[in-house]
Write an enzyme that holds these catalytic residues in place. Structure first.
Site, PDB file in Angstrom:
ATOM      1  N   ASP A  29     -40.610  25.014 -35.191  1.00 39.14           N
ATOM      2  CA  ASP A  29     -40.823  26.042 -36.216  1.00 39.14           C
ATOM      3  C   ASP A  29     -41.546  27.271 -35.661  1.00 39.14           C
ATOM      4  O   ASP A  29     -41.643  28.288 -36.350  1.00 39.14           O
ATOM      5  CB  ASP A  29     -41.594  25.449 -37.412  1.00 39.14           C
ATOM      6  CG  ASP A  29     -40.781  24.364 -38.115  1.00 39.14           C
ATOM      7  OD1 ASP A  29     -39.567  24.270 -37.871  1.00 39.14           O
ATOM      8  OD2 ASP A  29     -41.364  23.595 -38.905  1.00 39.14           O
TER       9      ASP A  29
ATOM     10  N   ARG B 108     -40.262  31.500 -49.117  1.00 42.81           N
ATOM     11  CA  ARG B 108     -40.218  30.034 -49.252  1.00 42.81           C
ATOM     12  C   ARG B 108     -41.405  29.390 -48.544  1.00 42.81           C
ATOM     13  O   ARG B 108     -41.792  28.269 -48.869  1.00 42.81           O
ATOM     14  CB  ARG B 108     -38.916  29.486 -48.635  1.00 42.81           C
ATOM     15  CG  ARG B 108     -37.695  29.682 -49.532  1.00 42.81           C
ATOM     16  CD  ARG B 108     -36.505  28.952 -48.981  1.00 42.81           C
ATOM     17  NE  ARG B 108     -36.936  27.709 -48.377  1.00 42.81           N
ATOM     18  CZ  ARG B 108     -36.569  27.270 -47.172  1.00 42.81           C
ATOM     19  NH1 ARG B 108     -35.746  27.954 -46.436  1.00 42.81           N
ATOM     20  NH2 ARG B 108     -37.024  26.132 -46.716  1.00 42.81           N
TER      21      ARG B 108
ATOM     22  N   ARG C 168     -27.694  18.982 -40.447  1.00 42.75           N
ATOM     23  CA  ARG C 168     -28.995  18.378 -40.796  1.00 42.75           C
ATOM     24  C   ARG C 168     -28.734  17.031 -41.473  1.00 42.75           C
ATOM     25  O   ARG C 168     -28.863  16.892 -42.691  1.00 42.75           O
ATOM     26  CB  ARG C 168     -29.803  19.330 -41.691  1.00 42.75           C
ATOM     27  CG  ARG C 168     -30.134  20.629 -40.960  1.00 42.75           C
ATOM     28  CD  ARG C 168     -31.083  21.509 -41.735  1.00 42.75           C
ATOM     29  NE  ARG C 168     -32.426  20.964 -41.795  1.00 42.75           N
ATOM     30  CZ  ARG C 168     -33.459  21.642 -42.295  1.00 42.75           C
ATOM     31  NH1 ARG C 168     -33.284  22.857 -42.759  1.00 42.75           N
ATOM     32  NH2 ARG C 168     -34.661  21.081 -42.348  1.00 42.75           N
ATOM     33  N   PRO C 169     -28.366  16.022 -40.649  1.00 45.86           N
ATOM     34  CA  PRO C 169     -28.037  14.710 -41.216  1.00 45.86           C
ATOM     35  C   PRO C 169     -29.251  14.021 -41.821  1.00 45.86           C
ATOM     36  O   PRO C 169     -30.387  14.337 -41.460  1.00 45.86           O
ATOM     37  CB  PRO C 169     -27.519  13.931 -40.002  1.00 45.86           C
ATOM     38  CG  PRO C 169     -28.144  14.588 -38.822  1.00 45.86           C
ATOM     39  CD  PRO C 169     -28.329  16.036 -39.189  1.00 45.86           C
ATOM     40  N   ILE C 170     -29.000  13.070 -42.759  1.00 50.97           N
ATOM     41  CA  ILE C 170     -30.116  12.258 -43.276  1.00 50.97           C
ATOM     42  C   ILE C 170     -29.801  10.769 -43.111  1.00 50.97           C
ATOM     43  O   ILE C 170     -30.289   9.941 -43.864  1.00 50.97           O
ATOM     44  CB  ILE C 170     -30.478  12.602 -44.743  1.00 50.97           C
ATOM     45  CG1 ILE C 170     -29.268  12.425 -45.667  1.00 50.97           C
ATOM     46  CG2 ILE C 170     -31.026  13.998 -44.879  1.00 50.97           C
ATOM     47  CD1 ILE C 170     -29.703  12.326 -47.129  1.00 50.97           C
ATOM     48  N   ASP C 171     -28.985  10.477 -42.102  1.00 46.07           N
ATOM     49  CA  ASP C 171     -28.589   9.073 -41.867  1.00 46.07           C
ATOM     50  C   ASP C 171     -29.811   8.165 -41.619  1.00 46.07           C
ATOM     51  O   ASP C 171     -29.818   7.011 -42.037  1.00 46.07           O
ATOM     52  CB  ASP C 171     -27.614   8.984 -40.675  1.00 46.07           C
ATOM     53  CG  ASP C 171     -28.203   9.584 -39.409  1.00 46.07           C
ATOM     54  OD1 ASP C 171     -28.508  10.790 -39.417  1.00 46.07           O
ATOM     55  OD2 ASP C 171     -28.392   8.849 -38.417  1.00 46.07           O
TER      56      ASP C 171
ATOM     57  N   LYS D 268     -47.043  23.796 -45.983  1.00 49.83           N
ATOM     58  CA  LYS D 268     -45.799  23.687 -46.763  1.00 49.83           C
ATOM     59  C   LYS D 268     -45.162  22.323 -46.613  1.00 49.83           C
ATOM     60  O   LYS D 268     -44.796  21.681 -47.601  1.00 49.83           O
ATOM     61  CB  LYS D 268     -44.807  24.765 -46.302  1.00 49.83           C
ATOM     62  CG  LYS D 268     -43.372  24.519 -46.782  1.00 49.83           C
ATOM     63  CD  LYS D 268     -42.414  25.598 -46.320  1.00 49.83           C
ATOM     64  CE  LYS D 268     -41.620  25.305 -45.088  1.00 49.83           C
ATOM     65  NZ  LYS D 268     -40.505  24.394 -45.204  1.00 49.83           N
ATOM     66  N   ASN D 269     -45.017  21.877 -45.355  1.00 47.38           N
ATOM     67  CA  ASN D 269     -44.239  20.652 -45.141  1.00 47.38           C
ATOM     68  C   ASN D 269     -44.988  19.381 -45.553  1.00 47.38           C
ATOM     69  O   ASN D 269     -44.373  18.334 -45.700  1.00 47.38           O
ATOM     70  CB  ASN D 269     -43.721  20.577 -43.704  1.00 47.38           C
ATOM     71  CG  ASN D 269     -42.624  21.623 -43.480  1.00 47.38           C
ATOM     72  OD1 ASN D 269     -42.061  22.141 -44.439  1.00 47.38           O
ATOM     73  ND2 ASN D 269     -42.336  21.939 -42.228  1.00 47.38           N
TER      74      ASN D 269
ATOM     75  N   CYS E 184     -32.952  25.736 -44.983  1.00 49.14           N
ATOM     76  CA  CYS E 184     -32.537  26.642 -43.911  1.00 49.14           C
ATOM     77  C   CYS E 184     -31.304  26.112 -43.196  1.00 49.14           C
ATOM     78  O   CYS E 184     -31.178  24.913 -42.986  1.00 49.14           O
ATOM     79  CB  CYS E 184     -33.663  26.789 -42.886  1.00 49.14           C
ATOM     80  SG  CYS E 184     -35.035  27.777 -43.455  1.00 49.14           S
TER      81      CYS E 184
HETATM   82  C1  EPZ Z   1     -38.812  18.995 -40.991  1.00 47.16           C
HETATM   83  O1  EPZ Z   1     -37.411  18.984 -41.241  1.00 47.16           O
HETATM   84  C2  EPZ Z   1     -39.299  20.355 -41.435  1.00 47.16           C
HETATM   85  N1  EPZ Z   1     -38.963  20.532 -42.841  1.00 47.16           N
HETATM   86  C3  EPZ Z   1     -38.671  21.446 -40.586  1.00 47.16           C
HETATM   87  O2  EPZ Z   1     -39.321  22.661 -40.932  1.00 47.16           O
HETATM   88  C4  EPZ Z   1     -38.916  21.194 -39.105  1.00 47.16           C
HETATM   89  O3  EPZ Z   1     -38.184  22.125 -38.338  1.00 47.16           O
HETATM   90  C5  EPZ Z   1     -38.482  19.776 -38.724  1.00 47.16           C
HETATM   91  O4  EPZ Z   1     -39.113  18.804 -39.608  1.00 47.16           O
HETATM   92  C6  EPZ Z   1     -38.840  19.407 -37.298  1.00 47.16           C
HETATM   93  O5  EPZ Z   1     -40.217  19.530 -37.107  1.00 47.16           O
HETATM   94  C7  EPZ Z   1     -39.688  19.907 -43.776  1.00 47.16           C
HETATM   95  O6  EPZ Z   1     -40.654  19.214 -43.501  1.00 47.16           O
HETATM   96  C8  EPZ Z   1     -39.298  20.143 -45.189  1.00 47.16           C
HETATM   97  P1  EPZ Z   1     -36.273  16.083 -38.845  1.00 47.16           P
HETATM   98  P2  EPZ Z   1     -36.619  17.595 -41.212  1.00 47.16           P
HETATM   99  O7  EPZ Z   1     -35.737  15.029 -39.738  1.00 47.16           O
HETATM  100  O8  EPZ Z   1     -37.530  16.524 -41.691  1.00 47.16           O
HETATM  101  C9  EPZ Z   1     -32.227  14.841 -36.508  1.00 47.16           C
HETATM  102  C10 EPZ Z   1     -39.510  24.909 -41.505  1.00 47.16           C
HETATM  103  O9  EPZ Z   1     -39.183  25.963 -40.930  1.00 47.16           O
HETATM  104  N2  EPZ Z   1     -32.041  13.907 -37.635  1.00 47.16           N
HETATM  105  O10 EPZ Z   1     -37.554  15.859 -38.144  1.00 47.16           O
HETATM  106  O11 EPZ Z   1     -35.351  17.806 -41.960  1.00 47.16           O
HETATM  107  C11 EPZ Z   1     -32.039  16.287 -36.960  1.00 47.16           C
HETATM  108  O12 EPZ Z   1     -30.693  16.668 -36.929  1.00 47.16           O
HETATM  109  C12 EPZ Z   1     -38.577  23.731 -41.525  1.00 47.16           C
HETATM  110  O13 EPZ Z   1     -40.594  24.757 -42.100  1.00 47.16           O
HETATM  111  C13 EPZ Z   1     -31.002  12.998 -37.593  1.00 47.16           C
HETATM  112  O14 EPZ Z   1     -30.206  12.964 -36.667  1.00 47.16           O
HETATM  113  O15 EPZ Z   1     -36.360  17.447 -39.674  1.00 47.16           O
HETATM  114  C14 EPZ Z   1     -32.905  17.036 -35.976  1.00 47.16           C
HETATM  115  O16 EPZ Z   1     -32.192  17.252 -34.790  1.00 47.16           O
HETATM  116  C15 EPZ Z   1     -37.234  24.036 -41.012  1.00 47.16           C
HETATM  117  N3  EPZ Z   1     -30.865  12.118 -38.647  1.00 47.16           N
HETATM  118  C16 EPZ Z   1     -34.046  16.057 -35.669  1.00 47.16           C
HETATM  119  O17 EPZ Z   1     -33.575  14.768 -36.078  1.00 47.16           O
HETATM  120  C17 EPZ Z   1     -31.714  12.112 -39.708  1.00 47.16           C
HETATM  121  O18 EPZ Z   1     -31.534  11.275 -40.611  1.00 47.16           O
HETATM  122  C18 EPZ Z   1     -35.355  16.325 -36.375  1.00 47.16           C
HETATM  123  O19 EPZ Z   1     -35.143  16.440 -37.789  1.00 47.16           O
HETATM  124  C19 EPZ Z   1     -32.771  13.026 -39.726  1.00 47.16           C
HETATM  125  C20 EPZ Z   1     -32.915  13.924 -38.679  1.00 47.16           C
END
Ligand code: EPZ
Length: 426
Positions: A304, A396, A122-125, A22-23, A117
């Site tokens: 996950d 999903r 869930r920041p995207i900074d 999926k991811n 979810c």
């Molecule tokens: C991906 O989410 C997956 N989703 C998630 O899977 C998975 O839990 C996660 O990676 C971690 O492995 C998709 O791929 C669509 P991250 P993502 O950016 O990319 C912090 C599932 O169940 N962060 O790796 O959104 C954030 O808060 C889903 O399949 C920032 O601070 O996760 C978190 O603590 C749920 N700033 C950590 O980093 C940012 O700009 C990891 O988040 C981005 C993230």
């Protein structure tokens, strides 16, 4: 308004084939925009997040054709719209990948704040930091993220390891002028898969799967045919199911190397795992044993899988400690599991799991995608008949979960609850 009705007690026995990741899929579909040409994507999982990504592409002007159940042909030559509306974006978290892909091809993108979810903030900074470093102007207004600018290569050191930011930065950089270096990046198998897809389209990306990725910008990409890797979390889910129910399942279409963090913990919890080239057999003959788990970025134990391990350990012979290292709010399944008799105390990001001898059926909710899958596994183990609501979350990310489980001898059915019945009940 459908729900799952599950009668527990049958060990899972037989064979199951794992779908595409999926991811990886939800990043590769938007990434096809960068080709401006025709891509054929194979081994796509049949899940609602993939359907939503395909619908966004088609709404934007791409010609999307289904060649068979797991293959899409996507022609983005005439795609001209560079915005993703709130309605579409809210359906899934991964809509943020349209930012990097559109920015990389057209030098601009407008995407509504993503949904997905609820796992806490869930920041995207870090995504935006990468775009800005490459020269994009960023404007967040009325729930929309606007990015625009001519991109040039940059050296970016991420403050936190992020799957999404790593992929989004790769998408933006492949057609930027000059070289981009990304450091402190995520190393999940789907990062490597997205890089392989981009390289097959003519990109020049090296180092995916290590701590640093180097991307030499190219002027143009071209179409290709590409098959997505198997889903490690779907595989892990059936591995837990086999170990939990004391069954014996041959899990096919997997890459055992990708599953190592999960395999290591399951073996310590008492599962017996036999690895073959592209399949593995999982069974259990002794007790379920307690283990401690801390979720971390790959190659650590994946967040996950945390709720699924929580279910397994809830019936272990002893006490386990689970620490969630990625998301703030990923223990919401614990309240549901307690309704089935689990003994789990949560304090902040730590859960203390005292194993109980058995679980008993209860009506429970899928609070998010993986929590939902965990409830399915708990119900397969519990005595009696459980009902699981809010199963839209599960659809999903899990293709054909009912059919796959039924073929493994599980007593599970999906019941349609008409809206009028729901309204009368409220
Ligand atoms: C991906 O989410 C997956 N989703 C998630 O899977 C998975 O839990 C996660 O990676 C971690 O492995 C998709 O791929 C669509 P991250 P993502 O950016 O990319 C912090 C599932 O169940 N962060 O790796 O959104 C954030 O808060 C889903 O399949 C920032 O601070 O996760 C978190 O603590 C749920 N700033 C950590 O980093 C940012 O700009 C990891 O988040 C981005 C993230």
């Amino acid at each position: 308004m459908d729900k799952f009705v599950i009668r527990g007690g049958n060990p899972l026995v037989g064979e199951v084939s794992i779908g595409g990741a999926k991811n990886a899929a939800v990043a590769i579909l938007p990434a096809s925009i960068l080709a401006g040409d025709t891509c054929v994507i194979e081994n796509l999982p049949s899940i609602s997040d993939v359907a939503a990504s395909a619908r966004i592409l088609s709404d934007m002007g791409a010609a999307v054709k289904m060649l068979n159940r797991s293959t899409l042909e996507i022609d983005t030559a005439h795609l001209t719209d560079t915005s993703v509306s709130n309605d579409m974006s809210r359906q899934m978290r991964a809509s943020y990948y349209f930012l990097g892909a559109l920015l990389g091809r057209f030098g601009k993108a407008s995407v509504a704040m993503p949904g997905g979810c609820d796992l806490g903030p869930r920041p995207i900074d870090q995504h935006l930091k990468a775009f800005a470093a490459m020269g994009a102007e960023i404007d967040v207004r009325s729930g929309m993220i606007h990015v625009a600018g001519k991109l040039t290569g940059a050296h970016i050191f991420f403050d936190t390891v992020s799957v999404g930011a790593t992929i989004n930065a790769m998408l933006a950089a492949v057609r930027a002028e000059g070289q981009t270096v990304l450091e402190n990046v995520a190393k999940e198998p789907h990062i490597v898969d997205v890089a392989n897809f981009l390289n097959t389209m003519g990109a020049d990306i090296r180092g995916a799967g290590t701590d640093a990725i180097k991307i030499r910008g190219v002027k143009e990409l071209h179409g290709c045919t590409y098959a997505i890797i198997p889903d490690q979390i779907e595989a892990g889910t059936y591995m837990v199911g086999a170990a939990l129910t004391g069954g014996n399942v041959l899990i096919k279409n997997v890459i055992p190397k990708h599953l190592e963090p999960i395999t290591a913990k399951l073996e310590r919890a008492g599962a017996i795992i036999e690895e073959y080239d592209d399949s593995m057999r999982v069974y259990r003959t002794g007790d379920i044993l307690p283990v401690n788990i801390k979720t971390m970025p790959h190659p650590g134990f994946p967040t996950d899988m945390q709720s699924l391990m929580g279910v397994l350990l809830s019936v272990a012979k002893g006490t386990s400690i689970i620490t969630e290292g990625i998301w703030e709010n990923r223990f919401r399944y614990v309240d549901e599991l307690r309704r089935m008799g689990a003994n789990i105390q949560v304090e902040g990001r730590t859960a203390v799991v005292e194993g109980v001898p058995e679980l008993s059926a209860a009506p429970v909710r899928a609070t998010d995608l993986r929590a939902g899958a965990a409830m399915v596994m708990a119900a397969l183990y519990a005595h009696g008949e459980s009902e699981i609501e809010d199963i839209g979350h599960i659809k999903r990310g899990y293709e054909d979960i009912v059919q796959k489980l039924r073929s493994l001898n599980a007593d599970i059915r999906c019941v349609h609850v008409p809206e009028t019945v729901m309204r009368e009940a409220l």
